[in-house]
Scaffold this motif. Structure first.
Motif, PDB file in Angstrom:
ATOM      1  N   TYR A  78       0.123  12.767   3.925  1.00 44.73           N
ATOM      2  CA  TYR A  78       0.878  12.321   2.267  1.00 44.73           C
ATOM      3  C   TYR A  78      -0.252  12.504   1.565  1.00 44.73           C
TER       4      TYR A  78
ATOM      5  N   TYR B   5      12.490   6.012  -1.317  1.00 46.67           N
ATOM      6  CA  TYR B   5      13.060   5.398  -2.637  1.00 46.67           C
ATOM      7  C   TYR B   5      14.213   5.308  -3.756  1.00 46.67           C
TER       8      TYR B   5
ATOM      9  N   ALA C 189      -4.071   1.578   0.294  1.00 48.76           N
ATOM     10  CA  ALA C 189      -2.580   2.148   0.196  1.00 48.76           C
ATOM     11  C   ALA C 189      -1.719   2.942  -0.775  1.00 48.76           C
TER      12      ALA C 189
ATOM     13  N   ASP D 229      -6.239   4.224  -1.865  1.00 49.32           N
ATOM     14  CA  ASP D 229      -5.909   5.293  -0.698  1.00 49.32           C
ATOM     15  C   ASP D 229      -7.085   6.833  -0.372  1.00 49.32           C
TER      16      ASP D 229
ATOM     17  N   ASP E 176     -11.166   4.891   2.382  1.00 49.28           N
ATOM     18  CA  ASP E 176     -10.741   4.251   3.892  1.00 49.28           C
ATOM     19  C   ASP E 176      -9.930   3.038   4.005  1.00 49.28           C
ATOM     20  N   ALA E 177      -8.792   3.133   4.569  1.00 50.31           N
ATOM     21  CA  ALA E 177      -8.113   1.324   4.372  1.00 50.31           C
ATOM     22  C   ALA E 177      -8.704   0.815   5.779  1.00 50.31           C
TER      23      ALA E 177
ATOM     24  N   GLY F 121       1.831  -2.001   0.603  1.00 52.02           N
ATOM     25  CA  GLY F 121       3.033  -1.864   0.864  1.00 52.02           C
ATOM     26  C   GLY F 121       2.800  -0.436   2.016  1.00 52.02           C
TER      27      GLY F 121
HETATM   28  C1  LIG Z   1       3.745   5.639   3.557  1.00 57.06           C
HETATM   29  S1  LIG Z   1       2.717   5.213   2.465  1.00 57.06           S
HETATM   30  C2  LIG Z   1       2.751   4.005   1.713  1.00 57.06           C
HETATM   31  C3  LIG Z   1       1.813   4.393  -0.493  1.00 57.06           C
HETATM   32  C4  LIG Z   1       2.957   2.999  -1.304  1.00 57.06           C
HETATM   33  N1  LIG Z   1       1.781   1.869  -0.763  1.00 57.06           N
HETATM   34  C5  LIG Z   1       4.114   2.917  -0.897  1.00 57.06           C
HETATM   35  O1  LIG Z   1       4.643   1.817  -0.932  1.00 57.06           O
HETATM   36  O2  LIG Z   1       5.024   3.215  -1.889  1.00 57.06           O
HETATM   37  C6  LIG Z   1       1.433   5.768   3.431  1.00 57.06           C
HETATM   38  C7  LIG Z   1       0.094   5.391   2.371  1.00 57.06           C
HETATM   39  O3  LIG Z   1      -1.060   5.804   3.133  1.00 57.06           O
HETATM   40  C8  LIG Z   1      -2.290   6.658   2.717  1.00 57.06           C
HETATM   41  N2  LIG Z   1      -3.434   6.761   3.479  1.00 57.06           N
HETATM   42  C9  LIG Z   1      -3.418   7.749   4.812  1.00 57.06           C
HETATM   43  N3  LIG Z   1      -4.665   6.941   6.034  1.00 57.06           N
HETATM   44  C10 LIG Z   1      -5.194   6.145   5.212  1.00 57.06           C
HETATM   45  C11 LIG Z   1      -6.108   5.540   4.973  1.00 57.06           C
HETATM   46  N4  LIG Z   1      -7.247   6.401   6.638  1.00 57.06           N
HETATM   47  N5  LIG Z   1      -6.762   4.868   3.906  1.00 57.06           N
HETATM   48  C12 LIG Z   1      -6.038   4.975   3.320  1.00 57.06           C
HETATM   49  N6  LIG Z   1      -4.659   5.394   2.922  1.00 57.06           N
HETATM   50  C13 LIG Z   1      -4.623   5.965   3.472  1.00 57.06           C
HETATM   51  C14 LIG Z   1      -1.402   7.801   2.574  1.00 57.06           C
HETATM   52  O4  LIG Z   1      -2.190   8.422   1.372  1.00 57.06           O
HETATM   53  C15 LIG Z   1      -0.364   7.014   1.357  1.00 57.06           C
HETATM   54  O5  LIG Z   1      -0.193   7.213   0.349  1.00 57.06           O
END
Ligand SMILES: C[S@@+](CC[C@H](N)C(=O)[O-])C[C@H]1O[C@@H](n2cnc3c(N)ncnc32)[C@H](O)[C@@H]1O
Length: 212
Positions: free
Chosen positions: A5, A16, A45, A66, A92-93, A109
């Motif tokens: 990402y 989108y 995220a 994020d 980190d999520a 999302g």
């Molecule tokens: C599919 S994108 C979604 C972005 C946004 N929420 C949207 O709906 O447009 C997934 C997001 O998860 C983030 N991500 C990946 N691994 C993560 C983690 N371990 N903790 C937090 N964020 C993470 C990525 O950097 C990315 O921005």
């Protein structure tokens, strides 16, 4: 995932623009903010801030988390002056920083589909630990739609599914992307979620519950 990402940040928003998804997106853009009026919310995220832009005008305050800081550069420019109303947190999520006061709402999302089956409860337990009793949680994600979704390339022994995705630099990435069923989501939150509702559009689903 994070590295994918980070590399994709500048081209992420192309997702989108898919013509067939526009009608759903307009509906969700109107529906989602209604859940968060005057709430103190954490967005997990948050990425390039596509959903943040619709939430900021209605919330009391918003923390956008994020793991890939690169995505926040796009989010900040999208939100322009509203960017200063958001607290941007690189974290980190699965290890969400504890706030001084628990949040009363959460939104994620297109994140939950990237959580491996084996970590789904871990993620929800961590999220719960930063929320108040009665907090609203909405997870928004993709339905698998033949002809519109990237085909599933393979799956593993835990039941996770994967897609092979290409970026404009020609690189290819095997990305975990699950498409959970309504039954699975209900089962997952049965001891932590009240009033769970699974909502579908043509290309997307949302799962909403109140924290028990
Ligand atoms: C599919 S994108 C979604 C972005 C946004 N929420 C949207 O709906 O447009 C997934 C997001 O998860 C983030 N991500 C990946 N691994 C993560 C983690 N371990 N903790 C937090 N964020 C993470 C990525 O950097 C990315 O921005």
């Amino acid at each position: 995932m994070k590295d994918y990402y980070a590399a994709r940040a500048k081209e992420y928003d192309n997702i989108y623009l898919k013509p067939e998804r526009q009608e759903d997106l307009r509906e969700i853009e109107a529906w989602l903010p209604l859940k968060y009026a005057d709430r103190s919310i954490i967005e997990i995220a948050a990425g390039t801030g596509y959903w943040t832009q619709f939430l900021v005008p209605v919330v009391k305050n918003l923390v956008a988390l994020d793991a890939a800081g690169e995505t926040f550069q796009v989010a900040r420019s999208r939100l322009a002056r509203d960017a200063d109303r958001v607290q941007w947190v690189i974290a980190d999520a699965y290890d969400i920083p504890q706030p001084a006061t628990p949040y009363d709402a959460a939104f994620a999302g297109f994140w939950f589909s990237h959580v491996p089956m084996a970590r789904q409860r871990e993620f929800l337990t961590g999220l719960r630990s930063v929320l108040k009793f009665g907090a609203t949680v909405v997870l928004l994600d993709n339905l698998y739609v033949e002809g519109s979704s990237t085909p599933i390339s393979d799956f593993d022994s835990e039941g996770n599914t994967y897609q092979v995705r290409s970026l404009s630099d020609g690189s290819q990435h095997r990305v975990l992307k699950n498409f959970p069923t309504e039954t699975h989501m209900h089962e997952l939150v049965k001891d932590i979620g009240l009033n769970p509702v699974f909502k579908r559009w043509q290309y997307f689903w949302a799962f909403e519950f109140t924290l028990a």
